[in-house]
Design a protein around this motif. Structure first.
Motif, PDB file in Angstrom:
ATOM      1  N   TYR A  99       3.278  19.918   6.975  1.00  0.00           N
ATOM      2  CA  TYR A  99       2.791  18.842   6.930  1.00  0.00           C
ATOM      3  C   TYR A  99       3.812  17.700   6.490  1.00  0.00           C
ATOM      4  CZ  TYR A  99      -2.361  19.584   4.950  1.00  0.00           C
ATOM      5  OH  TYR A  99      -3.433  19.393   4.896  1.00  0.00           O
ATOM      6  N   THR A 179       0.201  19.262  -5.437  1.00  0.00           N
ATOM      7  CA  THR A 179      -0.560  18.271  -4.795  1.00  0.00           C
ATOM      8  C   THR A 179      -1.610  18.889  -4.045  1.00  0.00           C
ATOM      9  OG1 THR A 179       1.132  16.052  -4.475  1.00  0.00           O
ATOM     10  CG2 THR A 179      -1.213  16.088  -3.449  1.00  0.00           C
ATOM     11  N   GLU A 181      -4.732  19.328  -1.331  1.00  0.00           N
ATOM     12  CA  GLU A 181      -5.105  18.152  -0.218  1.00  0.00           C
ATOM     13  C   GLU A 181      -6.288  19.382   0.431  1.00  0.00           C
ATOM     14  OE1 GLU A 181      -4.741  15.125   2.585  1.00  0.00           O
ATOM     15  OE2 GLU A 181      -2.515  16.086   1.923  1.00  0.00           O
ATOM     16  N   HIS A 195       4.611  14.320   3.481  1.00  0.00           N
ATOM     17  CA  HIS A 195       2.799  14.400   4.699  1.00  0.00           C
ATOM     18  C   HIS A 195       3.271  13.546   5.321  1.00  0.00           C
ATOM     19  CE1 HIS A 195       2.536   9.766   3.274  1.00  0.00           C
ATOM     20  NE2 HIS A 195       3.166  10.008   2.475  1.00  0.00           N
ATOM     21  N   LYS A 196       2.051  13.649   6.306  1.00  0.00           N
ATOM     22  CA  LYS A 196       1.946  13.113   7.902  1.00  0.00           C
ATOM     23  C   LYS A 196       2.743  12.207   7.886  1.00  0.00           C
ATOM     24  CE  LYS A 196      -1.415  16.520   8.993  1.00  0.00           C
ATOM     25  NZ  LYS A 196      -2.993  17.713  10.159  1.00  0.00           N
ATOM     26  N   GLY A 197       2.017  10.661   7.644  1.00  0.00           N
ATOM     27  CA  GLY A 197       2.011   9.335   6.895  1.00  0.00           C
ATOM     28  C   GLY A 197       4.030   9.354   7.444  1.00  0.00           C
ATOM     29  N   ARG A 198       5.232   9.835   6.337  1.00  0.00           N
ATOM     30  CA  ARG A 198       6.387  10.227   6.473  1.00  0.00           C
ATOM     31  C   ARG A 198       6.676  10.882   7.784  1.00  0.00           C
ATOM     32  NH1 ARG A 198       8.846  10.918   0.734  1.00  0.00           N
ATOM     33  NH2 ARG A 198       7.624   9.595  -0.347  1.00  0.00           N
ATOM     34  N   HIS A 201       7.038   7.705  10.624  1.00  0.00           N
ATOM     35  CA  HIS A 201       7.802   6.651  10.236  1.00  0.00           C
ATOM     36  C   HIS A 201       9.424   7.331  10.114  1.00  0.00           C
ATOM     37  CE1 HIS A 201       5.549   3.783   8.617  1.00  0.00           C
ATOM     38  NE2 HIS A 201       4.940   4.298   7.274  1.00  0.00           N
ATOM     39  N   ASP A 221      -4.987  13.856   7.757  1.00  0.00           N
ATOM     40  CA  ASP A 221      -4.177  12.995   8.811  1.00  0.00           C
ATOM     41  C   ASP A 221      -4.330  11.740   7.873  1.00  0.00           C
ATOM     42  OD1 ASP A 221      -3.767  15.219  10.765  1.00  0.00           O
ATOM     43  OD2 ASP A 221      -6.039  15.697  10.780  1.00  0.00           O
ATOM     44  N   GLU A 223      -2.994   9.414   5.989  1.00  0.00           N
ATOM     45  CA  GLU A 223      -1.416   9.225   5.526  1.00  0.00           C
ATOM     46  C   GLU A 223      -1.048   8.756   7.143  1.00  0.00           C
ATOM     47  OE1 GLU A 223      -1.899  12.193   1.420  1.00  0.00           O
ATOM     48  OE2 GLU A 223      -2.498  12.223   4.916  1.00  0.00           O
ATOM     49  N   ASP A 226      -2.008   5.600   8.281  1.00  0.00           N
ATOM     50  CA  ASP A 226      -1.780   4.562   7.283  1.00  0.00           C
ATOM     51  C   ASP A 226      -0.620   4.057   7.988  1.00  0.00           C
ATOM     52  OD1 ASP A 226      -3.638   4.640   5.469  1.00  0.00           O
ATOM     53  OD2 ASP A 226      -2.899   6.163   3.715  1.00  0.00           O
ATOM     54  N   ALA A 227      -0.069   4.688   8.472  1.00  0.00           N
ATOM     55  CA  ALA A 227       1.857   4.639   9.262  1.00  0.00           C
ATOM     56  C   ALA A 227       0.966   4.206   9.931  1.00  0.00           C
ATOM     57  CB  ALA A 227       2.034   6.230   9.207  1.00  0.00           C
TER      58      ALA A 227
END
Length: 281
Positions: A99, A179, A181, A195-198, A201, A221, A223, A226-227
């Motif tokens: 991740y 956490t 998942e 997580h994948k959103g980070r 970014h 996926d 997150e 969301d990003a």
């Protein structure tokens, strides 16, 4: 491919126009590799190598972002060979494992990552007791180094075992500051600080991207989606792709375009490659 709205078609067109500055992010299991009963046999789609190399020539970079350990994804995907070909074209392939806790690239060919999270070893010692209590001794436990995944796919009542185990593993994980998942007949327990959103970014900032595409198939996926929503508010072209399956529908509700599994993902990437090349011609 099936766009979920007229806006989705417009987002695809905007990504094509900005392709030279776009990063394409891709999940591994269910997106590049078909889902199989044995995680150790989840090899990348046979056509993926050529598709990714051709795509890389038209975009800023390609990034595979997975919950798998980086070394495992590199081996199952043949991604070091793919990275060689992409590097020869003067572009970059990134791989983020666990991740985003592990990082590899076709330029810096060393996996960099942290130590396992505190509490994970104790969680693993206590896990067999929980599996016995929930009648799930036959669940396959996968030690990922920085995470533990409990698979119910090979059990007779895969869905029922998953539903029984999820609250029990949430409780055990919370006692160790970990956490949970959930995914397709799998429950993964790991540190919650990545997580994948980070990853999205981080790459957007490091590469000063002109747009971002992400394709995924499962809850992990979300997150990343969301990003992309955040990047879109900043004026960047984005495209959210759902690799659809009968087992998981959460991403389809959020996606701009829905395709039928890994074969559909590759077909969309071929189209994106061709359209981007035509735009630049």
């Amino acid at each position: 491919m099936e766009f979920t709205s007229h806006d989705g078609e417009q987002r695809y067109a905007a990504v094509v126009r900005a392709a030279a500055g776009v990063v394409v992010g891709l999940d591994f299991d269910g997106t590049l590799a078909p889902i199989v009963d044995d995680p150790a046999q989840a090899h990348i789609h046979p056509e993926a190598r050529d598709v990714l190399v051709a795509l890389a020539a038209q975009v800023a970079a390609v990034a595979v972002v997975t919950g798998r350990p980086a070394r495992q994804a590199l081996d199952l995907g043949g991604l070091e060979e793919v990275g060689n070909a992409i590097g020869d074209a003067g572009k970059e392939l990134y791989l983020f494992g666990q991740y985003g806790n592990q990082r590899w690239s076709s330029t810096h060919r060393r996996i960099v990552g942290p130590r396992p999270p505190a509490g994970l070893a104790t969680f693993e010692r206590e896990l067999p007791r929980v599996l016995r209590r929930e009648g799930a001794e036959q669940a396959h436990v996968e030690d990922k180094g920085l995470a533990v995944a409990v698979h119910t796919r090979r059990m007779d009542d895969a869905d029922g075992a998953f539903e029984r185990l999820l609250p029990a593993l949430r409780d055990l994980a919370s006692r160790h500051d970990l956490t949970v998942e959930p995914g397709r007949n799998v429950i993964e327990v790991r540190s919650g600080d990545m997580h994948k959103g980070r990853v999205v970014h981080r790459l957007a900032e490091e590469l000063e991207v002109g747009g971002f595409v992400f394709a995924g198939d499962d809850l992990g996926d979300l997150e990343a989606f969301d990003a992309l929503d955040v990047l879109a508010t900043q004026g960047l072209p984005t495209l959210k792709i759902c690799s659809a399956s009968e087992e998981q529908g959460a991403l389809g509700e959020r996606a701009d375009v829905v395709v039928p599994g890994p074969a559909g993902v590759l077909e969309l990437l071929r189209q994106l490659t061709a359209d981007a090349a035509a735009t630049r011609a």
